[in-house]
Design an enzyme around this catalytic site. Structure first.
Site, PDB file in Angstrom:
ATOM      1  N   ASP A 178     -29.778 -34.460  59.549  1.00  0.00           N
ATOM      2  CA  ASP A 178     -31.043 -34.793  60.193  1.00  0.00           C
ATOM      3  C   ASP A 178     -31.566 -36.076  59.530  1.00  0.00           C
ATOM      4  O   ASP A 178     -31.132 -36.441  58.430  1.00  0.00           O
ATOM      5  CB  ASP A 178     -32.007 -33.621  59.994  1.00  0.00           C
ATOM      6  CG  ASP A 178     -33.414 -33.935  60.454  1.00  0.00           C
ATOM      7  OD1 ASP A 178     -33.573 -34.424  61.591  1.00  0.00           O
ATOM      8  OD2 ASP A 178     -34.348 -33.708  59.674  1.00  0.00           O
ATOM      9  N   ASP A 223     -35.439 -37.470  59.680  1.00  0.00           N
ATOM     10  CA  ASP A 223     -36.801 -37.404  59.131  1.00  0.00           C
ATOM     11  C   ASP A 223     -36.938 -36.287  58.107  1.00  0.00           C
ATOM     12  O   ASP A 223     -36.619 -35.128  58.382  1.00  0.00           O
ATOM     13  CB  ASP A 223     -37.816 -37.202  60.259  1.00  0.00           C
ATOM     14  CG  ASP A 223     -37.849 -38.384  61.215  1.00  0.00           C
ATOM     15  OD1 ASP A 223     -38.475 -39.390  60.871  1.00  0.00           O
ATOM     16  OD2 ASP A 223     -37.224 -38.287  62.282  1.00  0.00           O
TER      17      ASP A 223
END
Length: 295
Positions: free
Chosen positions: A93, A95
């Site tokens: 991922d 963020d």
């Protein structure tokens, strides 16, 4: 027969008091922890490994993690079928995992709307808002009229790789591991990070920009939890491997589908719902601690 391998990772040598408390608590569950190897220090982190004589459930794992946390130590529970030599893909991922911020919150800050957007972001990452697509549309709509210069300023002034990101990605590439950055965030940032770190594949959402300003809309299909998992599956198929040959890293509820069934799932300073289900929870070490799980 070993059902799981328990690994402790810390910046400092693993405390003997911690080892005693882990073994003592495990015995209450009728679980024996048997030391596998000598303590390891890879130049950044210390680790020790134990084999378990039976599978630990989620409550037992969380209890052991809470004990380890008191010693600034993180725990990982390896599946019996896991093989470090078989890892072909590292899927991450963006963020709050690869990087230190939630990009959409920082863009909103420039527009004076950070509070409203961050509130939706937090509820989504905790799993309280189930429909990620609707959540993203609501947040992006609040950004209508924001200059594209704000995105550049966020990247230049606020976005930083999380601890160990550079080392992890460099080592993965040295080992010919396919790196996949798959995000519910925006291509503006994933593409820049892809170039910066040489990431092999990036997938994210595209913000509509007209006359140098955000329109408040997202173009095309939104990358949600299902899409993240699908991109990982596609990468596995392209490389002729399966999900067990991947390491996945995330921090929010929309990462869980991607993380489920991977060789090792790592929750990085994550929400509780993610940590509960992940094989490893990194709260005290950097992203590069994953290298200890790849050797």
């Amino acid at each position: 027969m070993s059902f799981q391998t328990l690994i402790a990772i810390s910046r400092e040598p693993i405390a003997q008091k911690l080892i005693f408390e882990l073994k003592e608590k495990a015995l209450i569950f009728a679980i024996n922890l048997h030391t596998e190897d000598s303590p390891i220090f890879n130049g950044s982190y210390h680790s020790e490994r134990w084999s378990c004589n039976q599978q630990l459930d989620s409550q037992q794992r969380e209890l052991l993690r809470s004990i380890a946390s008191q010693f600034n130590t993180d725990l990982c529970f390896l599946k019996p079928e896991y093989s470090s030599h078989s890892i072909r893909i590292l899927a991450m991922d963006m963020d709050s995992t690869l990087i230190n911020i939630e990009c959409i919150d920082e863009i909103a800050d420039f527009a004076g709307k950070k509070g409203a957007v961050a509130q939706i972001t937090e509820a989504t990452m905790r799993g309280e808002i189930k429909d990620f697509k609707e959540s993203l549309r609501r947040r992006v709509a609040l950004l209508e009229g924001v200059s594209v210069d704000c995105l550049e300023a966020v990247y230049r002034e606020r976005l930083r790789p999380n601890l160990g990101a550079t080392e992890l990605l460099a080592s993965a590439h040295e080992r010919a591991v396919h790196t996949l950055l798959v995000s519910g965030g925006f291509t503006f940032f994933t593409e820049k990070l892809g170039q910066q770190f040489g990431i092999k594949q990036t997938q994210a959402n595209t913000l509509e920009i007209i006359d140098g300003k955000l329109t408040g809309l997202v173009l095309g299909e939104i990358v949600d939890g299902l899409a993240k998992a699908a991109y990982l599956d596609e990468a596995c198929n392209a490389l002729g491997c399966t999900k067990i040959n991947s390491i996945t890293m995330g921090d929010g509820a929309n990462d869980l589908i991607m993380m489920n069934g991977s060789g090792i799932s790592i929750a990085y300073r994550s929400k509780p719902v993610v940590k509960e289900k992940a094989d490893a929870a990194f709260d005290h070490v950097g992203l590069d601690a994953a290298l200890l799980l790849m050797t």
